[in-house]
Write a protein that holds these residues in place. Sequence first.
Motif, PDB file in Angstrom:
ATOM      1  N   HIS A 107      -1.502  -8.046   7.160  1.00 16.99           N
ATOM      2  CA  HIS A 107      -0.737  -8.135   5.666  1.00 16.99           C
ATOM      3  C   HIS A 107       0.588  -8.977   5.913  1.00 16.99           C
ATOM      4  CE1 HIS A 107      -3.290  -4.996   5.131  1.00 16.99           C
ATOM      5  NE2 HIS A 107      -3.707  -5.146   3.706  1.00 16.99           N
TER       6      HIS A 107
ATOM      7  N   ASP B 204       4.374  -8.709   3.847  1.00 15.19           N
ATOM      8  CA  ASP B 204       5.249  -8.192   2.855  1.00 15.19           C
ATOM      9  C   ASP B 204       6.530  -9.443   2.563  1.00 15.19           C
ATOM     10  OD1 ASP B 204       3.810  -5.849   2.579  1.00 15.19           O
ATOM     11  OD2 ASP B 204       5.040  -4.660   3.823  1.00 15.19           O
TER      12      ASP B 204
ATOM     13  N   ARG C 206       2.773  -8.017  -1.712  1.00 14.48           N
ATOM     14  CA  ARG C 206       1.929  -7.910  -0.427  1.00 14.48           C
ATOM     15  C   ARG C 206       0.874  -8.902  -0.579  1.00 14.48           C
ATOM     16  NH1 ARG C 206       0.019  -3.088   3.575  1.00 14.48           N
ATOM     17  NH2 ARG C 206       2.282  -3.451   4.157  1.00 14.48           N
ATOM     18  N   LYS C 207       0.435  -9.545   0.309  1.00 14.02           N
ATOM     19  CA  LYS C 207      -1.058 -10.016   0.347  1.00 14.02           C
ATOM     20  C   LYS C 207      -1.593  -9.872   1.957  1.00 14.02           C
ATOM     21  CE  LYS C 207      -0.105 -15.025   1.580  1.00 14.02           C
ATOM     22  NZ  LYS C 207      -1.387 -15.093   2.355  1.00 14.02           N
ATOM     23  N   PRO C 208      -2.849 -10.189   1.883  1.00 17.49           N
ATOM     24  CA  PRO C 208      -3.394  -9.964   3.035  1.00 17.49           C
ATOM     25  C   PRO C 208      -3.343 -11.327   3.760  1.00 17.49           C
ATOM     26  CG  PRO C 208      -5.232 -10.048   1.332  1.00 17.49           C
ATOM     27  CD  PRO C 208      -3.769  -9.820   0.625  1.00 17.49           C
TER      28      PRO C 208
ATOM     29  N   THR D 164       1.813  -5.657  10.058  1.00 23.06           N
ATOM     30  CA  THR D 164       2.488  -6.315   8.956  1.00 23.06           C
ATOM     31  C   THR D 164       3.522  -7.584   9.315  1.00 23.06           C
ATOM     32  OG1 THR D 164       2.341  -4.483   7.710  1.00 23.06           O
ATOM     33  CG2 THR D 164       3.765  -5.998   6.846  1.00 23.06           C
TER      34      THR D 164
ATOM     35  N   GLY E 130      -3.947 -14.316  -3.273  1.00 21.00           N
ATOM     36  CA  GLY E 130      -4.900 -13.075  -2.945  1.00 21.00           C
ATOM     37  C   GLY E 130      -6.239 -13.367  -3.061  1.00 21.00           C
TER      38      GLY E 130
END
Length: 409
Positions: free
Chosen positions: A76, A78, A89-91, A201, A380
């Motif tokens: 991810h 942040d 947040r995005k993957p 992350t 996303g």
Amino acid sequence: MTTALIIGGGIAGTVTAMALHRAGIDAVVHEASPHVADAGAIDTGAFLVVAANGLEALRTIDAHGPVLDHSFATGHVDFISDTGKRLGRKPISGSADGGPGSRTIKRATLVRVLREEAARRGVRIEYGKRLLAAHTSPDGTVVGCFADGGRAMADVLIGADGLHSLTRRTIDAASARPRYTGQQTVCGYAREVPAPPDPDTYTMIFGKQAFFGCTTAPDGGIWWFANAPAPELPPAELAAVTPEQWREKLTGLFAEDRTAAAGIIGATGEDIIATGGYDIVSTPTWSSEAMVIVGDAAHACAPNAAQGASLAMEDGVVLAKCLRDLRHPRSAFAAYEGLRRARVEKVARSSADLARRTAPGPVKRALRDATLPRRLDRAGGAAATDWLTGYRIDWDQPVEGETAVRGRR
């Protein structure tokens, strides 16, 4: 077409050599550094991301294993404002077909393991071979002349000689010159940091005066980078700045922010290195009768999209397929350019746009903070990232001629 002379033993050159070997074409890599131990010596401390599309390009020629073994994954991103507020947040996009997602690795390690894999396959890499000039003989053979007095001949010459490519200038003396992005990228490694970022992350911080990103490696160390506005400096002057000077400068840039950036930088020892940011969004001429360019020699991205290494890997595999199937260099080069130009220029433009978005300043910061959550929602979705990280190469699918390639675009 059975032989190739590759200039440059970095990421692009080594992957291209392995792909050509798989295609049944004999390729010899000529690397300017004097010894294998000097791999990536100009930026030994830097690290990079190999995205899912780059890993899949390596998988196409079964060369992904060593990279997976020497890298680590993050799932991810942040996004944090200078006030410490979490903006979203995005993957990190992975492989839609079940393969691994993006991996983080030191540049020198990546170059080393690729060279070791190439050597294991029987690819020859000659060191201390700095190209001085190249020309095409009347019979179509290309000849490279090197600083040590040596010469080499082959059916084609592939320039994988990076941002300041001599091959690019040989093909077209009026070719594009690298454009300074107005930023320096500084990389460092810290330990014993209070409240380290979450594993798995990447934390990206939009500071008031600079941009900061970091992640926690499996051994607990913090790998970080900062993009800071700065005037262009000659490489020698940039290399002369000491780690202590970088710590002082960067902690000052983040001192007013309510984030972890200044503390992480302050906890860093001697492991700090900086490079100037450059890009080449478009190169008008990629090839001549028997010469062609790949990777940063053809298209260099600002680091913001984290795609430079992956695009170079794609280039090498696609070019090898074109030479395998079309055989005549001019036809193969035309098909290669037809398959690659639109994509790499789109990525380079997107990376330049990301660099502008992360530039400091109250107006840009207010605009960014207001629109980032909406952009994250869009990013996303799979459709938004498929064009970038979902790119795949089918090794077994024959390459068509340039006309057919252009007809599908």
